[in-house]
Structure formats: C-alpha cells, structure tokens
Design a protein around this motif. Structure first.
Motif, PDB file in Angstrom:
ATOM      1  N   MET A   1      46.075  39.095  26.848  1.00  0.00           N
ATOM      2  CA  MET A   1      45.538  39.865  27.961  1.00  0.00           C
ATOM      3  C   MET A   1      44.131  39.427  28.328  1.00  0.00           C
ATOM      4  O   MET A   1      43.711  39.553  29.483  1.00  0.00           O
ATOM      5  CB  MET A   1      45.526  41.357  27.612  1.00  0.00           C
ATOM      6  N   LEU A   2      43.390  38.920  27.359  1.00  0.00           N
ATOM      7  CA  LEU A   2      42.003  38.538  27.613  1.00  0.00           C
ATOM      8  C   LEU A   2      41.882  37.188  28.312  1.00  0.00           C
ATOM      9  O   LEU A   2      40.782  36.815  28.719  1.00  0.00           O
ATOM     10  CB  LEU A   2      41.210  38.512  26.302  1.00  0.00           C
ATOM     11  N   GLN A   3      42.982  36.450  28.437  1.00  0.00           N
ATOM     12  CA  GLN A   3      42.944  35.220  29.219  1.00  0.00           C
ATOM     13  C   GLN A   3      42.832  35.604  30.691  1.00  0.00           C
ATOM     14  O   GLN A   3      43.681  36.301  31.223  1.00  0.00           O
ATOM     15  CB  GLN A   3      44.207  34.386  28.977  1.00  0.00           C
ATOM     16  N   GLN A   4      41.762  35.163  31.328  1.00  0.00           N
ATOM     17  CA  GLN A   4      41.523  35.392  32.765  1.00  0.00           C
ATOM     18  C   GLN A   4      41.123  36.831  33.101  1.00  0.00           C
ATOM     19  O   GLN A   4      40.966  37.153  34.273  1.00  0.00           O
ATOM     20  CB  GLN A   4      42.756  35.024  33.603  1.00  0.00           C
ATOM     21  N   THR A   5      40.955  37.715  32.098  1.00  0.00           N
ATOM     22  CA  THR A   5      40.665  39.115  32.390  1.00  0.00           C
ATOM     23  C   THR A   5      39.580  39.638  31.451  1.00  0.00           C
ATOM     24  O   THR A   5      39.594  39.341  30.261  1.00  0.00           O
ATOM     25  CB  THR A   5      41.936  39.981  32.240  1.00  0.00           C
ATOM     26  N   GLN A   6      38.653  40.430  31.984  1.00  0.00           N
ATOM     27  CA  GLN A   6      37.517  40.911  31.210  1.00  0.00           C
ATOM     28  C   GLN A   6      37.937  42.017  30.229  1.00  0.00           C
ATOM     29  O   GLN A   6      38.904  42.745  30.454  1.00  0.00           O
ATOM     30  CB  GLN A   6      36.431  41.428  32.144  1.00  0.00           C
ATOM     31  N   VAL A   7      37.136  42.120  29.163  1.00  0.00           N
ATOM     32  CA  VAL A   7      37.440  43.061  28.083  1.00  0.00           C
ATOM     33  C   VAL A   7      37.525  44.493  28.602  1.00  0.00           C
ATOM     34  O   VAL A   7      38.455  45.242  28.247  1.00  0.00           O
ATOM     35  CB  VAL A   7      36.382  42.958  26.964  1.00  0.00           C
ATOM     36  N   THR A   8      36.580  44.900  29.434  1.00  0.00           N
ATOM     37  CA  THR A   8      36.557  46.287  29.898  1.00  0.00           C
ATOM     38  C   THR A   8      37.815  46.631  30.693  1.00  0.00           C
ATOM     39  O   THR A   8      38.281  47.775  30.653  1.00  0.00           O
ATOM     40  CB  THR A   8      35.314  46.552  30.762  1.00  0.00           C
ATOM     41  N   THR A   9      38.366  45.655  31.408  1.00  0.00           N
ATOM     42  CA  THR A   9      39.598  45.880  32.158  1.00  0.00           C
ATOM     43  C   THR A   9      40.796  45.943  31.217  1.00  0.00           C
ATOM     44  O   THR A   9      41.713  46.746  31.397  1.00  0.00           O
ATOM     45  CB  THR A   9      39.808  44.759  33.182  1.00  0.00           C
TER      46      THR A   9
END
Length: 316
Positions: A1-9
């Motif tokens: 999930m963290l590929q291409q997407t920020q931690v908070t999201t």
C-alpha cells in the motif's frame, strides 16, 4: 500500500484491510471484488490484484507457507527485486539489498549519484551502492533504518542534514548540493484524454459494468463509457429501450501518473424497463448508497455519490 501512496493516507486502509484479511489464507480465499472493494480510493489497483494473486499462488503452490528462496519470492505477482529483498531481510534476516524510493534518495545523495533514478545507468549505480552498503549482520535493522532515514530525515524537500547520522561522509552534503539529488525525471507534458460515462437509470438504480482486467481500473466496477457513440444510441443498443430524458453534467478531470482524463457524465433515464443486456452477468443494476458490488475508482465513486444525492432530493 505504501508504494506510490503516503503513510497518512494508507493507515486507515491498512487497518481495515488487515482486519478483514488477517492472514494469507483469508486473503487467498476472498473474491477479487471484495479485495478491490477494500482497496477502493487508494488507486494503482494493480497492487491489490497482484497482492491477491500472490496470496493465491502461495496457497496453491506452496501449501500456504510463504517461500524462502529469493527467486521464488521475486516470481510472485507484483514483487520485484527490492520488495523480495526487503521481505526476506525483514522476516528472516537474510542479506539482500533493497532499493525503494527512500533508499534511492539516501544513496543518491550520500554517493552523489547524478541523474534520474529511473534511468538504467543510474539504477545500476544505485543498486551497486545498495549492495556495497548492505551489512552481513543485522540486515533487518539496516533495511528498516535506510527506509526510515529517507522517510524522516533525508526527505525530498527540506532534509534534516543536521540530524542525519550519515551526514559526515555524505558527498552531496559536503558540497552543498543535497537539493540536486536524486535527479528529476525529464519533464514531459501530460497528455489529456477525454471520455463520456453514462449513468443509465432504471428507476433509482444505475447500471455498472466490470472493467477488463487489463488497463486502467482493471477489474473494478465502473460506469460504462460510450466510446464515440451517442449516449442515447448506446442505451438503446444496450438495453433495448429509448430514453425518457438525459442530462449532461459538468466535466470531471481525474489525474493519472501519465495522463489526465476528462470525464463527461451523462445521466440517461430509460423510458421503460430494460429489455436486453448485451452481456449477461457483465453488469449490475446498483442503487447508489448501497454496498457496492466490488471496487470502484475514486472519480466513479464521486459521480455515484452525486447521483445518490440527486436521487434523494428528487432532482432527476
């Protein structure tokens, strides 16, 4: 999930996902629709499909036990060299170099490796540095540390060099050129594409179709696109009934990594009950506000939410 997407999201998605799929077996037994539904809104849906396929591969080919051989791990859907190395380093302490986005930034600055990391020569130089720096012992700690270093101190903008534990021999820091690394991707204007999506209404339900597995939003449920056919003609051909009314909404622009998409939504209310559906099982009549049949892309979700509100207010 963290590929291409920020931690908070990612955090709320991750929590919901692991609550529903707490182990490999639960994920492998789930339907693709359910997996994509729990991924809806995160984007880059190939990640979810690959994760699901990888779980099924492990269940079917390895008896539900995650493989230990690097080549077997790398062969799983969606897992490349860096991810395979990270898994085996973190889970088993094996010595494998990693090169995620954060590690690339740290190494590019520390060794002053110029150029865009996506280029083959730069990629090779970064892998060489990653292999050279990966220790023989405490590999799990090292791989976690270099990822965290890039995420928290050696950030893309305003890096905290004064608190960096490896600033003393960082070449970019010594030369005052930290901002020059890593190199930027060559600028290219994003093309603009356009499509028309039909919100075909039968009473208070709207027609959704599953998209092909390949291409954007693969495997997700979506509003149909008319591909150059007038919405009125498309509805007549698909459902065998003319329209009672149609309304064109304002265009909705959605950005992908490689292009922008302008969506023209057309609300098309059928004059009578549908007498034909071209592909049995290929679509569903969906009542906006109910649980969706599977994953739905963000712009389609926005259109369905707007439709739900309009139907509730009897504006259509």
């Amino acid at each position: 999930m963290l590929q291409q997407t920020q931690v908070t999201t990612v955090i709320p998605y991750f929590e919901r996902f692991v609550a529903r799929f707490p182990d490999l077996d639960a994920l492998a037994r789930a339907s693709e629709d359910e997996v994509l539904a729990h991924w809806s809104g995160l984007g880059y849906y190939a990640r979810a499909r690959n994760l699901h396929r990888a779980a099924r591969t492990v269940a079917e080919q390895y008896g539900g036990v995650f493989p230990r051989e690097f080549t077997d791990v790398q062969a799983l859907p969606g897992i490349g060299r860096s991810t395979a190395g990270a898994i085996l380093a973190q889970a088993h302490g094996e010595r494998h170099a990693i090169l995620d986005g954060n590690a690339k930034r740290v190494l590019a600055r520390h060794r002053a490796i110029a150029g865009w990391p996506g280029g083959s020569a730069v990629q090779a130089a970064l892998w060489a540095a990653a292999e050279a720096y990966t220790p023989a012992a405490r590999v799990a700690e090292y791989t976690q540390a270099i990822m965290d270093l890039g995420a928290t101190l050696c950030t893309r903008s305003r890096p905290a060099c004064g608190r960096c534990p490896v600033a003393a021999d960082c070449i970019a820091h010594a030369h005052g050129t930290v901002g020059a690394y890593p190199g930027q991707k060559p600028a290219r204007g994003k093309p603009l594409r356009a499509t028309t999506m039909v919100l075909a209404l039968d009473g208070d339900t709207v027609w959704l179709e599953r998209r092909p597995a390949a291409g954007i939003w693969g495997g997700l449920w979506s509003l149909p696109e008319t591909a150059g056919v007038e919405p009125e003609d498309w509805c007549l051909g698909r459902f065998g009934t003319p329209l009672a009314a149609s309304t064109t909404w304002s265009r909705l622009r959605h950005g992908f990594s490689h292009y922008d998409l302008d969506i023209t939504p057309v609300v098309a209310r059928l004059a009578g009950a549908p007498s034909a559906v071209a592909e049995p099982g290929g679509g569903v009549w969906y009542r906006p506000g109910d649980d969706p049949p599977g994953g739905i892309a963000a712009p389609v979700r926005r259109l369905l939410d707007t439709l739900r509100d309009a139907l509730r207010q009897e504006l259509l």
